[in-house]
Scaffold this motif. Structure first.
Motif, PDB file in Angstrom:
ATOM      1  N   LEU A   1     118.006  33.248  82.337  1.00  0.00           N
ATOM      2  CA  LEU A   1     119.189  32.519  82.496  1.00  0.00           C
ATOM      3  C   LEU A   1     119.598  32.563  80.895  1.00  0.00           C
ATOM      4  CD1 LEU A   1     121.237  30.493  83.077  1.00  0.00           C
ATOM      5  CD2 LEU A   1     119.590  28.594  82.526  1.00  0.00           C
ATOM      6  N   ALA A   2     120.922  32.802  80.762  1.00  0.00           N
ATOM      7  CA  ALA A   2     121.663  32.843  79.297  1.00  0.00           C
ATOM      8  C   ALA A   2     122.888  32.083  79.391  1.00  0.00           C
ATOM      9  CB  ALA A   2     121.889  34.029  78.746  1.00  0.00           C
ATOM     10  N   ILE A   3     123.416  31.395  78.357  1.00  0.00           N
ATOM     11  CA  ILE A   3     124.762  30.633  78.334  1.00  0.00           C
ATOM     12  C   ILE A   3     125.586  31.492  77.107  1.00  0.00           C
ATOM     13  CG2 ILE A   3     125.875  28.410  77.837  1.00  0.00           C
ATOM     14  CD1 ILE A   3     124.390  28.337  80.486  1.00  0.00           C
TER      15      ILE A   3
ATOM     16  N   PHE B   1     130.232  29.982  80.131  1.00  0.00           N
ATOM     17  CA  PHE B   1     129.747  30.228  81.280  1.00  0.00           C
ATOM     18  C   PHE B   1     128.436  30.883  81.431  1.00  0.00           C
ATOM     19  CE2 PHE B   1     130.771  34.095  78.893  1.00  0.00           C
ATOM     20  CZ  PHE B   1     129.831  35.033  78.958  1.00  0.00           C
ATOM     21  N   GLY B   2     127.692  30.725  82.264  1.00  0.00           N
ATOM     22  CA  GLY B   2     126.031  31.180  82.459  1.00  0.00           C
ATOM     23  C   GLY B   2     125.891  32.360  83.241  1.00  0.00           C
ATOM     24  N   LEU B   3     124.903  33.143  83.023  1.00  0.00           N
ATOM     25  CA  LEU B   3     124.542  34.468  83.420  1.00  0.00           C
ATOM     26  C   LEU B   3     122.975  34.152  84.018  1.00  0.00           C
ATOM     27  CD1 LEU B   3     125.879  37.564  81.913  1.00  0.00           C
ATOM     28  CD2 LEU B   3     126.641  36.480  83.983  1.00  0.00           C
ATOM     29  N   VAL B   4     122.787  34.569  85.318  1.00  0.00           N
ATOM     30  CA  VAL B   4     121.395  34.376  85.901  1.00  0.00           C
ATOM     31  C   VAL B   4     121.050  35.735  86.368  1.00  0.00           C
ATOM     32  CG1 VAL B   4     119.784  33.120  87.747  1.00  0.00           C
ATOM     33  CG2 VAL B   4     121.681  31.830  86.341  1.00  0.00           C
TER      34      VAL B   4
ATOM     35  N   GLY C   1     130.356  37.065  70.806  1.00  0.00           N
ATOM     36  CA  GLY C   1     131.702  37.083  71.311  1.00  0.00           C
ATOM     37  C   GLY C   1     131.775  36.819  73.091  1.00  0.00           C
ATOM     38  N   GLY C   2     130.690  36.788  73.450  1.00  0.00           N
ATOM     39  CA  GLY C   2     130.720  36.452  74.807  1.00  0.00           C
ATOM     40  C   GLY C   2     131.421  37.587  75.762  1.00  0.00           C
ATOM     41  N   THR C   3     131.492  38.595  75.480  1.00  0.00           N
ATOM     42  CA  THR C   3     132.098  39.922  76.331  1.00  0.00           C
ATOM     43  C   THR C   3     130.966  40.708  77.018  1.00  0.00           C
ATOM     44  OG1 THR C   3     132.473  41.028  74.209  1.00  0.00           O
ATOM     45  CG2 THR C   3     134.291  39.674  74.831  1.00  0.00           C
ATOM     46  N   LEU C   4     129.986  40.778  76.263  1.00  0.00           N
ATOM     47  CA  LEU C   4     128.930  41.538  76.690  1.00  0.00           C
ATOM     48  C   LEU C   4     127.572  41.087  76.984  1.00  0.00           C
ATOM     49  CD1 LEU C   4     129.337  44.930  74.403  1.00  0.00           C
ATOM     50  CD2 LEU C   4     129.984  44.641  76.784  1.00  0.00           C
ATOM     51  N   ALA C   5     126.815  41.501  77.847  1.00  0.00           N
ATOM     52  CA  ALA C   5     125.391  40.922  78.291  1.00  0.00           C
ATOM     53  C   ALA C   5     124.581  42.222  78.168  1.00  0.00           C
ATOM     54  CB  ALA C   5     125.175  40.243  79.569  1.00  0.00           C
ATOM     55  N   TYR C   6     123.334  42.045  77.592  1.00  0.00           N
ATOM     56  CA  TYR C   6     122.596  43.106  77.616  1.00  0.00           C
ATOM     57  C   TYR C   6     120.970  42.459  78.782  1.00  0.00           C
ATOM     58  CZ  TYR C   6     124.793  45.874  74.442  1.00  0.00           C
ATOM     59  OH  TYR C   6     125.704  46.808  73.670  1.00  0.00           O
ATOM     60  N   ILE C   7     120.684  43.381  79.418  1.00  0.00           N
ATOM     61  CA  ILE C   7     119.824  42.945  80.402  1.00  0.00           C
ATOM     62  C   ILE C   7     118.630  43.804  80.624  1.00  0.00           C
ATOM     63  CG2 ILE C   7     119.328  42.293  82.946  1.00  0.00           C
ATOM     64  CD1 ILE C   7     122.355  41.884  83.284  1.00  0.00           C
ATOM     65  N   THR C   8     117.300  43.569  80.320  1.00  0.00           N
ATOM     66  CA  THR C   8     116.340  44.347  80.493  1.00  0.00           C
ATOM     67  C   THR C   8     115.848  44.656  82.039  1.00  0.00           C
ATOM     68  OG1 THR C   8     114.517  42.624  80.337  1.00  0.00           O
ATOM     69  CG2 THR C   8     115.470  43.662  78.394  1.00  0.00           C
TER      70      THR C   8
ATOM     71  N   VAL D   1     117.402  49.286  79.757  1.00  0.00           N
ATOM     72  CA  VAL D   1     118.319  48.151  79.344  1.00  0.00           C
ATOM     73  C   VAL D   1     119.795  48.304  79.802  1.00  0.00           C
ATOM     74  CG1 VAL D   1     119.297  46.828  77.315  1.00  0.00           C
ATOM     75  CG2 VAL D   1     116.889  47.421  77.045  1.00  0.00           C
ATOM     76  N   ALA D   2     120.205  47.597  80.424  1.00  0.00           N
ATOM     77  CA  ALA D   2     121.556  47.603  80.910  1.00  0.00           C
ATOM     78  C   ALA D   2     122.708  46.776  80.019  1.00  0.00           C
ATOM     79  CB  ALA D   2     121.775  46.855  82.287  1.00  0.00           C
ATOM     80  N   ARG D   3     123.703  47.591  79.594  1.00  0.00           N
ATOM     81  CA  ARG D   3     125.005  46.970  78.844  1.00  0.00           C
ATOM     82  C   ARG D   3     125.916  46.531  80.081  1.00  0.00           C
ATOM     83  NH1 ARG D   3     128.371  48.593  73.875  1.00  0.00           N
ATOM     84  NH2 ARG D   3     130.375  47.916  74.682  1.00  0.00           N
ATOM     85  N   PHE D   4     126.033  45.374  80.032  1.00  0.00           N
ATOM     86  CA  PHE D   4     126.948  44.746  81.062  1.00  0.00           C
ATOM     87  C   PHE D   4     127.870  44.189  80.829  1.00  0.00           C
ATOM     88  CE2 PHE D   4     127.371  41.267  84.095  1.00  0.00           C
ATOM     89  CZ  PHE D   4     127.456  42.052  85.352  1.00  0.00           C
ATOM     90  N   ASP D   5     129.362  44.413  80.999  1.00  0.00           N
ATOM     91  CA  ASP D   5     130.384  43.690  80.750  1.00  0.00           C
ATOM     92  C   ASP D   5     130.528  42.397  81.291  1.00  0.00           C
ATOM     93  OD1 ASP D   5     131.422  45.788  78.939  1.00  0.00           O
ATOM     94  OD2 ASP D   5     132.901  46.699  80.428  1.00  0.00           O
ATOM     95  N   ILE D   6     130.884  41.279  80.840  1.00  0.00           N
ATOM     96  CA  ILE D   6     131.022  40.169  81.436  1.00  0.00           C
ATOM     97  C   ILE D   6     132.078  40.230  82.564  1.00  0.00           C
ATOM     98  CG2 ILE D   6     131.459  37.899  81.350  1.00  0.00           C
ATOM     99  CD1 ILE D   6     128.821  38.812  79.865  1.00  0.00           C
ATOM    100  N   LEU D   7     131.330  39.647  83.620  1.00  0.00           N
ATOM    101  CA  LEU D   7     132.271  39.503  85.225  1.00  0.00           C
ATOM    102  C   LEU D   7     133.710  38.724  84.693  1.00  0.00           C
ATOM    103  CD1 LEU D   7     129.695  38.464  87.630  1.00  0.00           C
ATOM    104  CD2 LEU D   7     130.730  40.838  87.264  1.00  0.00           C
TER     105      LEU D   7
END
Length: 678
Positions: free
Chosen positions: A274-276, A285-288, A327-334, A341-347
């Motif tokens: 989980l990340a905020i 926002f949060g990402l799970v 900046g809250g525009t990208l998330a990185y997910i392993t 590692v996935a570079r993920f544009d925030i929904l």
């Protein structure tokens, strides 16, 4: 004169070149680039890496015990590393100086330390010890432990043994939240709160401990706090699936400080991390990450969007660790099992962002972190031989990956930049022509575009504004509504235009109010059939009083009891006060599980009565009104239409002993009608 003119020209040229250099470099920290600190098991050491050059600085710092967590106390120029010793031996907190990277001191803490946090307001650090369920408090000024909190010692009397695994500090520094599992009795997940506002570190070890509360699920997977310190979000899971529990700190129930609200993520969605984060488009926002989907949470922790993993990632990619850029525009997910590692544009709204998967060397990632400026992402993992570790740096701008070897298998990392201003001495060392501002060295051009220092140091632009030519302005694509820059394409309070409010439960997408994924329309309202008490499982199914709707079923919540097949609140139910079958006396109320006489009533002869209305206790205990009188506002009064005759309050229209007037008795067999005998 000619030599002097030449010298003056030379000085002017130097200043001009320096100015160009300042503009080119932007904000310059007086104390160099970020450092990356990597804690590794096997070697039981801490490696220090220059983030800019990816050079390992010197030999690894020996720790002596197996490291479990690492964080940075930038104000005190220290790196904190917790370590687990052999079973039966105390764990350790190592404090390592930033600069020469030597061990400043080592402090013995509890058994099995698993997490460490630094107080944002006070010179304190907190170490969570799993095995003996304690939180050790270290004071930087006193250079040692000053207190040990037991979590929760007061539960041992009834056999409860709660083992905390996760810890999160609120950004305002007033609360510390723990989450874990009751491993002996209930085997459910739980949350606990440590309150530091009134705690002075003197007295009982329970002084700062609020009530622990159960959570949905068995194990706690993630914990985070929103930047405003209001919402605490905890992800949990059990064999039935995953859950998100949210504690709203604005709710303060009597004798229950914590009141979590839970929602199900579904049977296939087991939370992993989980990340905020937050940005100007969708706010906080949060990402799970889960086994089946990426879940975006709203600011209050409710589900805002769900996107299946199969629609985002390659086959066999299982999302695991997640981190969000500043900046809250990208998330990185392993990936949970592969070096990916996935570079993920925030929904945005209900549509998923773009995903790009990057290949790393070595084995699966163990941890990741993003530099404070959002420029680099660092990932740690073991190498293919299992003898060494790898630290990989991802350039956010170019997606280039660069790796370096370290000793041992990395398990945790932290990133720190030495601030331009020293928090201990207050000294700021900025190059000539730059201004010290908020721990950074800024040029005049920086002040023209920095929203945190727009036009002058400390002038912060309102949320959503940008800084242009030293002025806070509303960016393109937004509208000014009530003095605030609003994205009318996504703001449910101004959807498509200022003041256009979406119905409760709707989200705003592309300037239209729509029902979000995972919800249904019932009677024109957007509701969750999993949690809505008036539409539980399907539209129109209303849960009984005191029941809650969980996973589409009406159930009695854990804080309530089932008495005679009815769900009751033992805190307030007068027929089951504190326990089933315990009835309160006449006039009593049930307050926090105890029968009490309300403040507007009094106890007379063992009974709770209202002195304003009781004819037997009118105005005071034992004061009886005459027969027929009523007690009104503590005074005995004869009701309107009646008369006092022979110390009684009678109706002369119908009383045969006082028919029409006092003392006028009707003959035997006669009745009194409208004040006449007949």
């Amino acid at each position: 004169m000619e030599p002097r003119r030449t010298q003056a020209c030379t000085r002017m040229l130097h200043r001009f070149l320096l100015a160009l250099l300042v503009v080119a470099l932007g904000p310059i920290a007086a104390a160099a680039q970020p450092f990356v600190y990597v804690a590794s098991v096997g070697s039981n050491s801490l490696s220090v890496i220059d983030a800019a050059t990816m050079a390992v600085l010197g030999d690894p710092v020996p720790l002596g015990v197996e490291p479990t967590a690492v964080t940075v106390a930038a104000r005190f120029k220290l790196v904190l590393v917790t370590g687990r010793a052999q079973k039966g031996q105390f764990g350790r907190l190592d404090l390592i100086r930033i600069g020469d990277h030597k061990v400043d001191r080592s402090v013995t803490v509890g058994f099995g330390p698993v997490a460490v946090a630094v107080d944002p307001k006070r010179p304190l650090a907190y170490v969570l010890n799993h095995e003996n369920r304690t939180v050790a408090v270290f004071h930087f000024g006193r250079h040692g432990l000053i207190h040990i909190f037991c979590e929760p010692c007061n539960g041992d009397s009834d056999g409860i043994r709660r083992f905390p695994d996760l810890m999160a500090m609120t950004p305002d520094g007033s609360r510390l939240y723990l989450a874990g599992t009751d491993q002996v009795v209930s085997h459910h997940a739980f949350a606990s709160e440590l309150n530091f506002i009134t705690f002075n570190f003197v007295g009982s070890p329970h002084t700062a401990l609020a009530h622990s509360v159960p959570l949905a699920g068995v194990s706690a997977n993630g914990i985070a706090v929103t930047p405003d310190s209001r919402f605490v979000v905890i992800t949990t899971s059990d064999a039935s699936g995953g859950f998100v529990s949210v504690i709203d700190r604005a709710i303060n129930r009597r004798r229950r400080r914590l009141h979590p609200e839970a929602q199900s993520l579904g049977s296939a969605a087991i939370p992993h991390d989980l990340a905020i984060g937050g940005n100007g488009t969708i706010g906080t926002f949060g990402l799970v990450t889960t086994s089946s989907a990426i879940v975006r949470l709203s600011e209050s922790g409710t589900t805002a969007a769900v996107e299946p993993n199969t629609g985002l990632f390659p086959v066999n990619f299982i999302p695991d660790k997640v981190a969000i850029t500043p900046g809250g525009t990208l998330a990185y997910i392993t990936d949970r099992a592969q070096p990916l590692v996935a570079r993920f544009d925030i929904l945005k709204g209900s549509a998923p962002g773009a995903v790009r998967v990057l290949q790393l060397d070595g084995t699966k990632p163990e941890a990741l972190a993003i530099t404070p400026d959002g420029r680099f992402v660092f990932v740690v993992q073991g190498d293919s031989t299992g003898l060494k570790g790898l630290v990989s740096r991802i350039d956010v701008g170019t997606n280039q990956v660069k790796s370096v070897e370290v000793q041992g298998r990395p398990v945790a990392l932290a990133i720190s930049t030495i601030p331009a201003c020293d928090a201990l001495t207050g000294n700021c060392g900025c190059p000539s022509g730059l201004q010290a501002c908020g721990g950074k060295c800024l040029s005049r051009l920086n002040l023209e575009s920095d929203p945190a220092n727009c036009g002058q140091c400390g002038r912060v632009c309102p949320a959503g504004d940008i800084c242009t030519s030293a002025r806070c302005v509303c960016p393109q694509g937004r509208e000014m509504c009530n003095g605030r820059c609003i994205n009318i394409g996504a703001d449910p309070a101004n959807c498509g235009g200022c003041g256009k409010v979406c119905p409760a439960g709707d989200v705003c997408t592309n300037s239209r109010c729509i029902c979000p994924a995972g919800k249904d329309v019932c009677s024109g309202r957007c509701v969750s059939l999993d949690t809505d008490r008036k539409n539980c499982g399907r539209c129109g199914i209303v849960c009984p009083t005191n029941d809650v709707c969980s996973s589409g079923r009406c159930i009695c919540p854990r804080e309530n009891d089932v008495c005679n097949n009815v769900c009751v609140n033992p805190e307030t139910d007068t027929a089951n006060c504190g326990e089933c079958g315990r009835k309160c006396g006449p006039g009593e109320t049930c307050d926090s599980g105890e029968c009490v006489c309300p403040e507007d009533r009094h106890v007379c002869s063992g009974q709770c009565v209202n002195l304003d209305t009781s004819p037997a206790n009118c105005g005071q205990c034992g004061h009886n009104c005459i027969p027929g009188d009523a007690c009104v506002s503590g005074q005995c009064v004869c009701p309107e239409g009646r008369t006092v005759c022979s110390s009684r309050c009678v109706d002369t229209d119908t009383d045969t002993g006082h028919c029409g007037r006092c003392g006028n008795s009707c003959a035997a067999g006669e009745t009194c009608v409208n004040g006449r005998c007949g």
